[in-house]
Design a protein around this motif. Structure first.
Motif, mmCIF file in Angstrom:
data_model
loop_
_atom_site.group_PDB
_atom_site.id
_atom_site.type_symbol
_atom_site.label_atom_id
_atom_site.label_comp_id
_atom_site.label_asym_id
_atom_site.label_seq_id
_atom_site.Cartn_x
_atom_site.Cartn_y
_atom_site.Cartn_z
ATOM 1 N N GLN A 101 6.407 -11.681 33.145
ATOM 2 C CA GLN A 101 5.446 -10.663 33.531
ATOM 3 C C GLN A 101 6.168 -9.384 33.918
ATOM 4 O O GLN A 101 7.246 -9.421 34.504
ATOM 5 C CB GLN A 101 4.606 -11.144 34.716
ATOM 6 N N VAL A 102 5.573 -8.264 33.588
ATOM 7 C CA VAL A 102 6.110 -6.953 33.938
ATOM 8 C C VAL A 102 5.017 -6.145 34.620
ATOM 9 O O VAL A 102 3.885 -6.085 34.145
ATOM 10 C CB VAL A 102 6.600 -6.208 32.684
ATOM 11 N N GLN A 103 5.351 -5.545 35.752
ATOM 12 C CA GLN A 103 4.440 -4.626 36.420
ATOM 13 C C GLN A 103 4.996 -3.221 36.277
ATOM 14 O O GLN A 103 6.192 -2.996 36.452
ATOM 15 C CB GLN A 103 4.292 -4.972 37.903
ATOM 16 N N LEU A 104 4.119 -2.279 35.958
ATOM 17 C CA LEU A 104 4.525 -0.905 35.702
ATOM 18 C C LEU A 104 3.827 0.043 36.662
ATOM 19 O O LEU A 104 2.614 -0.091 36.893
ATOM 20 C CB LEU A 104 4.165 -0.520 34.263
ATOM 21 N N TYR A 158 11.942 -6.908 31.917
ATOM 22 C CA TYR A 158 11.744 -5.506 31.551
ATOM 23 C C TYR A 158 12.591 -5.097 30.367
ATOM 24 O O TYR A 158 12.145 -4.434 29.448
ATOM 25 C CB TYR A 158 12.049 -4.622 32.766
ATOM 26 N N THR A 159 13.855 -5.473 30.393
ATOM 27 C CA THR A 159 14.770 -4.990 29.372
ATOM 28 C C THR A 159 14.555 -5.656 28.015
ATOM 29 O O THR A 159 15.225 -5.296 27.048
ATOM 30 C CB THR A 159 16.222 -5.207 29.806
ATOM 31 N N ARG A 160 13.615 -6.556 27.890
ATOM 32 C CA ARG A 160 13.342 -7.203 26.612
ATOM 33 C C ARG A 160 12.351 -6.432 25.769
ATOM 34 O O ARG A 160 12.118 -6.783 24.620
ATOM 35 C CB ARG A 160 12.766 -8.604 26.860
ATOM 36 N N TYR A 161 11.737 -5.404 26.327
ATOM 37 C CA TYR A 161 10.616 -4.778 25.646
ATOM 38 C C TYR A 161 10.875 -3.331 25.278
ATOM 39 O O TYR A 161 11.457 -2.572 26.047
ATOM 40 C CB TYR A 161 9.372 -4.811 26.540
ATOM 41 N N ALA A 162 10.371 -2.964 24.089
ATOM 42 C CA ALA A 162 10.215 -1.553 23.800
ATOM 43 C C ALA A 162 9.116 -1.013 24.710
ATOM 44 O O ALA A 162 8.246 -1.761 25.170
ATOM 45 C CB ALA A 162 9.822 -1.371 22.333
ATOM 46 N N MET A 163 9.162 0.291 24.961
ATOM 47 C CA MET A 163 8.197 0.873 25.887
ATOM 48 C C MET A 163 7.680 2.193 25.321
ATOM 49 O O MET A 163 8.256 2.750 24.385
ATOM 50 C CB MET A 163 8.833 1.098 27.250
ATOM 51 N N ALA A 179 4.464 -1.401 27.940
ATOM 52 C CA ALA A 179 5.604 -2.214 27.491
ATOM 53 C C ALA A 179 5.135 -3.329 26.576
ATOM 54 O O ALA A 179 4.016 -3.818 26.700
ATOM 55 C CB ALA A 179 6.332 -2.799 28.700
ATOM 56 N N ASP A 180 6.039 -3.745 25.657
ATOM 57 C CA ASP A 180 5.816 -4.866 24.741
ATOM 58 C C ASP A 180 4.774 -4.551 23.676
ATOM 59 O O ASP A 180 3.637 -5.023 23.736
ATOM 60 C CB ASP A 180 5.420 -6.114 25.520
ATOM 61 N N PRO A 181 5.140 -3.767 22.674
ATOM 62 C CA PRO A 181 4.201 -3.426 21.611
ATOM 63 C C PRO A 181 3.886 -4.618 20.722
ATOM 64 O O PRO A 181 4.771 -5.397 20.358
ATOM 65 C CB PRO A 181 4.942 -2.339 20.829
ATOM 66 N N LYS A 182 2.612 -4.746 20.332
ATOM 67 C CA LYS A 182 2.164 -5.827 19.459
ATOM 68 C C LYS A 182 1.741 -5.331 18.085
ATOM 69 O O LYS A 182 1.463 -6.142 17.199
ATOM 70 C CB LYS A 182 0.989 -6.570 20.119
ATOM 71 N N ASP A 183 1.681 -4.018 17.901
ATOM 72 C CA ASP A 183 1.238 -3.456 16.629
ATOM 73 C C ASP A 183 2.065 -2.226 16.285
ATOM 74 O O ASP A 183 1.526 -1.166 15.972
ATOM 75 C CB ASP A 183 -0.259 -3.103 16.707
ATOM 76 N N GLY A 184 3.378 -2.360 16.361
ATOM 77 C CA GLY A 184 4.235 -1.219 16.101
ATOM 78 C C GLY A 184 4.375 -0.327 17.319
ATOM 79 O O GLY A 184 3.572 -0.397 18.256
ATOM 80 N N PHE A 185 5.383 0.518 17.284
ATOM 81 C CA PHE A 185 5.678 1.352 18.450
ATOM 82 C C PHE A 185 4.541 2.312 18.773
ATOM 83 O O PHE A 185 4.307 2.611 19.943
ATOM 84 C CB PHE A 185 6.944 2.170 18.178
ATOM 85 N N THR A 186 3.863 2.839 17.769
ATOM 86 C CA THR A 186 2.871 3.866 17.999
ATOM 87 C C THR A 186 1.450 3.334 18.107
ATOM 88 O O THR A 186 0.528 4.100 18.366
ATOM 89 C CB THR A 186 2.913 4.905 16.872
ATOM 90 N N GLY A 187 1.275 2.026 17.892
ATOM 91 C CA GLY A 187 -0.057 1.444 18.017
ATOM 92 C C GLY A 187 -0.469 1.307 19.461
ATOM 93 O O GLY A 187 0.342 1.426 20.379
ATOM 94 N N ASN A 188 -1.731 1.029 19.670
ATOM 95 C CA ASN A 188 -2.305 0.976 21.007
ATOM 96 C C ASN A 188 -2.183 -0.402 21.653
ATOM 97 O O ASN A 188 -2.570 -0.584 22.800
ATOM 98 C CB ASN A 188 -3.783 1.345 20.923
ATOM 99 N N LEU A 189 -1.644 -1.359 20.927
ATOM 100 C CA LEU A 189 -1.653 -2.738 21.407
ATOM 101 C C LEU A 189 -0.355 -3.078 22.127
ATOM 102 O O LEU A 189 0.558 -3.663 21.546
ATOM 103 C CB LEU A 189 -1.883 -3.702 20.240
#
Length: 122
Positions: free
Chosen positions: A1-4, A29-34, A98-108
């Motif tokens: 879990q990550v809190q931002l 935290y360091t595992r995710y693109a942001m 953090a943690d994109p599910k649909d590419g860096f620029t997607g909303n997911l």
């Protein structure tokens, strides 16, 4: 879990600069693109900038390219957005994610902060 948690927003004049920070907590935290997104009143949330795990790859919306810079300090678990030459059109609530599910620029993105208000007066 990550809190931002975002900070650094405020009221500035056109042409001013502002730096937003996003403090992340949690061991992964360091595992995710942001990324940074923003939402203006009456508009949909839109992509602003994204950064890869190690910080070597960045993406920007055309509207902020050459004015905004995204960066991260993984030793401090913090994401940044340096905003220069601010315009009234940049007025919005800014969110880190953090943690994109649909590419860096997607909303997911899996994790989202609560947002920080940026208001640019003309």
């Amino acid at each position: 879990q990550v809190q931002l948690a975002e900070s650094g927003g405020g009221l500035v004049q056109a042409g001013d600069s502002l730096r937003l920070s996003c403090a992340a907590s949690g061991p992964t935290y360091t595992r995710y693109a942001m990324a940074w997104f923003r939402q203006a009143p009456g508009k949909e949330r839109e992509f602003v900038a994204a950064i890869s795990l190690g910080g070597s790859i960045t993406y920007y919306a055309d509207s902020v390219k050459d004015r905004f810079t995204i960066s991260r300090d993984n030793t401090k678990n913090t994401l940044y957005l340096q905003m220069n030459s601010l315009e009234p059109e940049d007025t919005a609530v800014y969110y880190c994610a953090a943690d994109p599910k649909d590419g860096f620029t997607g909303n997911l993105y899996t994790y989202w902060g609560q947002g920080t208000q940026v208001t640019v007066s003309s």
